[in-house]
Design a protein around this motif. Structure first.
Motif: not given
Length: 121
Positions: A7-15, A17-23, A26-28, A102-103
């Protein structure tokens, strides 16, 4: 709890939020721990692990290969340098979009892996 993480990741995707390889890493680590551990935080090795996963477990082939292609695109864009054709801002926007994709792909693969593990029980 992985449901809360998703849910947190989906929220970041929908808003957007800047995402990079480190993010992504962490999710992986939390959503597909066996693949993450096998790759040792190396995204190229993760791509190889995904290919092995497809050979061992054909049920996850679509999701694993989709993630593999997205990671290829992410890695290529991370190496791109600004030029007359693409500014740093445009490149960064594309990178963020690709890592967000990718997320999404990690979430999809983790759900299939989880369902597949539950079917084996």
């Amino acid at each position: 709890n992985t449901d809360e993480l998703v849910k947190t990741i989906e929220n970041a995707i929908n808003t957007k939020t800047p995402v990079d390889a480190n993010s992504f890493l962490l999710a992986s680590k939390h959503l597909m721990p066996s693949i993450f551990e096998e790759s040792g935080r190396d995204i190229e090795l993760m791509r190889l692990s995904l290919r092995k996963q497809v050979e061992m477990n054909p049920e996850v082939a679509d999701e694993a290969m989709t993630l593999n292609r997205t990671l290829t695109d992410c890695l290529r864009e991370d190496q791109r340098k600004p030029s007359r054709m693409k500014s740093e801002v445009a490149i960064q926007r594309l990178r963020n979009n690709l890592w967000r994709e990718a997320l999404k792909d990690v979430i999809g693969l983790s759900k299939v892996l989880k369902d597949n593990d539950e079917m084996k029980l």
